[in-house]
Scaffold this motif. Structure first.
Motif, short mmCIF file in Angstrom:
data_model
loop_
_atom_site.label_atom_id
_atom_site.label_comp_id
_atom_site.label_asym_id
_atom_site.label_seq_id
_atom_site.Cartn_x
_atom_site.Cartn_y
_atom_site.Cartn_z
N PRO B 69 -5.56 153.79 22.72
CA PRO B 69 -6.89 154.31 22.34
C PRO B 69 -7.56 153.44 21.27
N GLU B 70 -6.75 152.88 20.32
CA GLU B 70 -7.34 152.03 19.26
C GLU B 70 -7.98 150.78 19.87
N VAL B 71 -7.24 150.18 20.85
CA VAL B 71 -7.76 148.97 21.50
C VAL B 71 -9.03 149.32 22.29
N ALA B 72 -8.99 150.48 22.97
CA ALA B 72 -10.15 150.91 23.74
C ALA B 72 -11.36 151.11 22.84
N ALA B 73 -11.10 151.69 21.64
CA ALA B 73 -12.19 151.91 20.68
C ALA B 73 -12.79 150.59 20.23
N LEU B 74 -11.89 149.60 19.99
CA LEU B 74 -12.36 148.27 19.58
C LEU B 74 -13.24 147.66 20.67
N GLN B 75 -12.75 147.80 21.90
CA GLN B 75 -13.52 147.24 23.02
C GLN B 75 -14.88 147.93 23.14
N ALA B 76 -14.86 149.27 22.92
CA ALA B 76 -16.12 150.01 23.00
C ALA B 76 -17.10 149.51 21.95
N GLU B 77 -16.57 149.18 20.77
CA GLU B 77 -17.44 148.67 19.69
C GLU B 77 -18.06 147.34 20.08
N ILE B 78 -17.24 146.49 20.73
CA ILE B 78 -17.76 145.19 21.16
C ILE B 78 -18.84 145.39 22.22
N VAL B 79 -18.58 146.32 23.13
CA VAL B 79 -19.59 146.64 24.15
C VAL B 79 -20.88 147.12 23.48
N GLY B 80 -20.68 147.94 22.41
CA GLY B 80 -21.85 148.43 21.66
C GLY B 80 -22.67 147.28 21.09
N LEU B 81 -21.94 146.27 20.55
CA LEU B 81 -22.64 145.11 19.99
C LEU B 81 -23.38 144.33 21.08
N LYS B 82 -22.78 144.35 22.25
CA LYS B 82 -23.40 143.66 23.38
C LYS B 82 -24.72 144.37 23.73
N ASP B 83 -24.64 145.72 23.67
CA ASP B 83 -25.85 146.49 23.96
C ASP B 83 -26.94 146.20 22.93
N HIS B 84 -26.50 145.90 21.70
CA HIS B 84 -27.48 145.58 20.65
C HIS B 84 -28.01 144.15 20.75
N GLY B 85 -27.46 143.41 21.69
CA GLY B 85 -27.95 142.04 21.89
C GLY B 85 -27.31 141.01 20.98
N LEU B 86 -26.27 141.41 20.25
CA LEU B 86 -25.63 140.44 19.37
C LEU B 86 -24.56 139.65 20.11
N VAL B 87 -23.94 140.30 21.08
CA VAL B 87 -22.84 139.68 21.81
C VAL B 87 -23.28 139.38 23.24
N LYS B 88 -22.96 138.16 23.66
CA LYS B 88 -23.36 137.77 25.01
C LYS B 88 -22.30 138.22 26.02
N GLY B 89 -21.06 138.09 25.62
CA GLY B 89 -19.99 138.48 26.54
C GLY B 89 -18.64 138.40 25.83
N PHE B 90 -17.62 138.96 26.44
CA PHE B 90 -16.29 138.85 25.83
C PHE B 90 -15.24 138.92 26.92
N THR B 91 -14.08 138.36 26.62
CA THR B 91 -12.97 138.49 27.56
C THR B 91 -11.75 138.96 26.78
N TYR B 92 -10.95 139.75 27.44
CA TYR B 92 -9.71 140.21 26.81
C TYR B 92 -8.60 139.25 27.22
N VAL B 93 -7.91 138.72 26.22
CA VAL B 93 -6.79 137.81 26.50
C VAL B 93 -5.51 138.52 26.09
N SER B 94 -4.69 138.84 27.10
CA SER B 94 -3.46 139.59 26.79
C SER B 94 -2.42 138.65 26.15
N LYS B 95 -1.35 139.22 25.65
CA LYS B 95 -0.30 138.41 25.03
C LYS B 95 0.23 137.36 26.00
N ASP B 96 0.45 137.78 27.26
CA ASP B 96 0.98 136.84 28.26
C ASP B 96 -0.01 135.71 28.52
N GLU B 97 -1.28 136.11 28.68
CA GLU B 97 -2.30 135.08 28.94
C GLU B 97 -2.38 134.10 27.77
#
Lengths: 272, 301
Positions: B69-97
């Motif tokens: 849930p904490e990671v999901a919340a973080l991701q939601a915040e980034i999506v929020g920033l994207k909605d505000h036009g500050l963030v163009k895009g993001f990718t999640y890079v897992s430990k394995d990746e």
């Protein structure tokens, strides 16, 4: 002078006889070109209380009033600085009157827009003491230029230029450059250029000023013959002999004022 | 407009004033050559800087201990920033990746086999709409409990100083470059105008006579304008030819033989054909405007 063999009749008939066979469009064009000078028998030039000052106190002309009828020949005489050149430059709207009205061919030049001035000048032939020919062009091209500016068709130009060159006795000089010709010949070119449009008014500013007496008489005769075709001629000069010989209307200026205006007169009034 | 007559008049006056025409052509040549080397260089540098700018992503490291849930919340915040036009895009890079990416950068990936477990954290790779937003983005994400604060930059890593420096360089290049091109253009117009002024001054008597026989201003002006266009285009064409020779003999071999990254990156600059057309048009325009404007002084009735 051998080049003077053309008769007045020839000069007179040259235009009408040819215009009869000319296509209607061409005739229309010629009229349109001159439309700024209104046709009719009224005065060609009217000065009403005309004053021209340069700056605040240098006077070119002072309260000059006169009228010149269409077809007249007028000598404008007076010493240097008397206002002859100012008079002439007012006629072609190179200058504007400070006061008074200048009317040429029925047009009030004071009310004429700048953009119309080229069209005014196409209706007025100008001849100057220093000829004002285009130096890099042949005699033929110099005369043709006056027709080019009016938008004449190349075919019409090829016909009119040799015609006027033969009338002014320059046929064999048409491929020469101005500086290869004598002063008298250059002045003939300048007259040919001024007359090639058959203007209703021809202005000559000291046309014989740089020429010897014999050549001057030739030029004078040419101008006289042009006048006989019905063209109004105004000639500024201080050539006393010429004026005395011709006995035409004389307008005398002195310090910008009109001091004498007489018909069939001499350069100076004969003292009693 | 009687093009034939005006063309003949223009050619006549070029031939009658060969020396001055050559001076005008050489002036255009020099100005166009300078512009022709400067414009592509400027575009190249600017495009390179822009490319570097686009690489200024933020790395938001996710703690191994973070709950889903904490990671999901973080991701939601980034999506929020994207909605505000500050963030163009993001990718999640897992430990394995992350480990795979790291491996691919090593000459000898087998060395990683010595590690008992994967030490690399998972992360969000956030691309800002503009690198100048990085500070703001970092500040608004910092409170998230999912962030691994043991990582560089307290868990949100971005090259703040590099970014700022690069940005100010980019701005400088943009303004200075445009300014320099402007100054060059003005200098070219003045130089050419001056040369044309000489040519017209030599013929002011001719212009006077034209006016006296009743030529309209445009009737007098057209041949001069055409003359200006001819001189401008001829000068520009010579310059373009010289630029092409320089490109083939110097620039192309250098780019082909060079191994450093700057020439290898696919920075956008202007194609030679477009540059040539642009320069030739500019040469003609400068010639036309130069003579048209200069003549005005002599046309006052």
């Amino acid at each position: 002078m051998s080049t003077e063999t053309d008769t007045d009749a020839e000069l007179n008939s040259a235009e009408p006889s040819r215009s009869a066979s000319r296509p209607a469009r061409d005739v229309e064009r010629r009229i349109d070109r001159r439309s700024l000078l209104r046709p009719g028998d009224g005065p060609m030039v009217i000065f009403e209380g005309v004053t021209k000052r340069y700056g605040t106190d240098v006077v070119g002309l002072e309260d000059v009033s006169l009228s010149i009828e269409a077809g007249e020949f007028v000598f404008l005489v007076g010493p240097s600085g008397s206002g002859k050149s100012t008079f002439i430059r007012l006629l072609i709207k190179e200058l504007d009157a400070t006061e008074g009205t200048v009317i040429v061919g029925g047009r009030d030049l004071g009310k004429m827009r700048r953009s119309k001035v080229p069209y005014l000048r196409r209706g007025i032939g100008c001849v100057f003491q220093d000829f004002k020919l285009l130096p890099g062009r042949t005699i033929y091209e110099n005369v043709a230029y006056a027709l080019e500016v009016t938008g004449d068709a190349p075919r019409a130009i090829r016909r009119k230029v040799p015609e006027i060159l033969s009338l002014t006795g320059l046929s064999d000089k048409s491929d020469r450059l101005p500086n290869e010709l004598s002063g008298g010949e250059q002045q003939r070119v300048s007259i040919a250029r001024a007359f090639v449009n058959h203007p209703r008014l021809l202005i000559a500013d000291e046309p014989t000023g740089n020429l010897d007496p014999d050549t001057s008489i030739g030029i004078m005769q040419l101008l006289y013959r042009i006048n006989r075709t019905g063209t109004t001629v105004i000639m500024a000069t201080h050539d006393r002999d010429l004026v005395d010989k011709m006995q035409m209307r004389v307008v005398a200026l002195e310090d910008g004022r009109l001091v004498r205006d007489e018909r069939s007169a001499s350069y100076a009034t004969v003292e009693p | 407009m009687r093009l034939g007559f005006f063309l003949r008049e223009a050619v006549r006056s070029i031939r009658a004033n060969v020396a001055i025409s050559i001076a005008a052509i050489v002036t255009v040549m020099i100005a166009v050559f300078i512009l022709g080397t400067f414009i592509p260089s400027y575009l190249y540098v600017q495009s390179t800087v822009n490319q570097q700018k686009s690489r200024l992503d933020l790395q938001v490291y996710v703690a191994d201990a973070a709950t889903t849930p904490e990671v999901a919340a973080l991701q939601a915040e980034i999506v929020g920033l994207k909605d505000h036009g500050l963030v163009k895009g993001f990718t999640y890079v897992s430990k394995d990746e992350a480990l795979q990416q790291f491996k691919s950068r090593l000459n000898d990936p087998s060395i990683l086999n010595l590690l008992p477990n994967n030490p690399l954290p998972a992360s969000f790779d956030v691309t800002p709409t503009d690198p100048s937003h990085n500070t703001q983005i970092a500040a608004s994400l910092r409170a998230s409990p999912a962030i691994d604060t043991t990582m560089p930059g307290n868990g949100i890593s971005y090259a703040e100083q590099t970014a700022n420096r690069l940005l100010s360089i980019a701005r400088f290049i943009q303004y200075a470059g445009l300014g320099l091109i402007g100054v060059l253009l003005i200098a070219a117009v003045l130089l050419i105008g001056n040369t044309i002024r000489l040519s017209i001054f030599a013929r002011r008597r001719e212009v006077e006579v034209m006016r006296l026989v009743g030529a309209t201003n445009w009737f007098i002006r057209w041949p001069f304008v055409i003359e200006g266009i001819i001189c401008g285009v001829v000068g520009a064409v010579i310059s373009v030819a010289a630029l092409w020779v320089a490109k083939v003999l110097i620039v192309d071999p250098y780019v082909a033989s060079s191994t450093d990254g700057l020439t290898k990156n696919q920075a956008n600059t202007i194609g030679f054909a477009s540059l040539a057309i642009l320069l030739i048009l500019a040469g003609g325009a400068v010639g036309a405007v130069g003579s048209g404007v200069t003549l005005r002084r002599f046309l006052k009735v």
